[in-house]
Write an enzyme that holds these catalytic residues in place. Structure first.
Site, short mmCIF file in Angstrom:
data_model
loop_
_atom_site.label_atom_id
_atom_site.label_comp_id
_atom_site.label_asym_id
_atom_site.label_seq_id
_atom_site.Cartn_x
_atom_site.Cartn_y
_atom_site.Cartn_z
CB VAL A 44 -0.96 -0.01 1.22
CG1 VAL A 44 -1.78 1.28 1.25
CG2 VAL A 44 -1.88 -1.22 1.17
CB CYS A 45 3.92 2.17 1.95
SG CYS A 45 3.29 1.89 3.60
CB THR A 46 4.82 0.39 -3.02
OG1 THR A 46 5.74 -0.22 -2.12
CG2 THR A 46 5.42 0.48 -4.41
CG LEU A 49 5.78 6.69 -0.56
CD1 LEU A 49 7.05 6.03 -0.10
CD2 LEU A 49 5.73 8.12 -0.03
#
Ligand code: BEZ
Length: 211
Positions: A44-46, A49
């Site tokens: 999810v973080c990928t 960003l």
């Protein structure tokens, strides 16, 4: 004590993917969005960003600096940025703080121990040019944020900082806004010459004044 709206955003100096970064120098009198991620090399973080890298110009147009934080160390961030660039077809063009000692995440209360002892949750702080906190959002690790919504909120915050108006439910830039309760109805024509309509004495609409 946890930070609240209206508090002064604490300053800090920390390592980032763009070198040592002092927060107050970085925001440089502009608006800022400081947002945390649970960990590097997570799906999810990928995507988040990548989404912010694509919107960097939109944030710049709103006089806003973006700053990400993850509690992993700098060498991990550098490797992860390559993956983000590759998988999201972007160039990450803003700093990511390497908060391995959890100094900044503790300062901003981004670790919620009953969710995770080690990971930061998905916190968002919008900070005004006066360095005061204008918005705080907290999402769980499993839910990616909507960064278009952050742009919409920024538009509202910047508009309402300048004019005595507020933005109604689901407002989008360009739509009518509501006149602040502190403005007497008889004073509206002078303050908002584009026109107004009174639905109730406390519910008065006017076109967005700065468009
Ligand atoms: C993610 O960014 O994909 C993620 C991170 C921590 C827990 C769950 C998901």
């Amino acid at each position: 004590m946890a930070l609240r709206l209206g508090d002064t955003a604490p300053d800090f100096t920390a390592l980032s993917t763009e070198g040592e970064l002092n927060f107050y120098q970085y925001i440089d009198g502009k608006w800022a969005v400081l947002f945390s991620h649970p960990a590097d090399y997570t799906p999810v973080c990928t995507t988040e960003l990548g989404a912010v890298a694509r919107l960097k110009d939109a944030f710049e147009q709103r006089n806003t600096r973006v700053l990400a934080l993850s509690v992993d160390p700098l060498d991990s961030h550098h490797g992860w940025v390559k993956d983000i660039n590759e998988t999201q077809q972007v160039t990450v063009n803003f700093p990511i703080l390497a908060d391995a000692d959890k100094k900044v995440s503790s300062l901003y209360d981004m670790i919620h121990p009953n969710a995770s002892e080690t990971f930061t949750v998905r916190s968002v702080f919008i900070i005004g040019p006066d360095k005061r906190i204008k918005l705080i959002l907290t999402y769980p690790a499993s839910t990616g944020r909507n960064f278009q919504e952050l742009l919409r909120v920024l538009e509202s915050l910047q508009l309402t900082a300048e004019y005595s108006v507020a933005t109604p439910a689901n407002w989008e830039p360009g739509q009518d806004v509501v006149v602040a309760p502190a403005i007497a109805t008889e004073d509206i024509p002078a303050r908002f010459p584009k026109g107004h309509r009174v639905v109730k004495p406390y519910l008065r609409y006017t076109p967005q004044p700065n468009r």
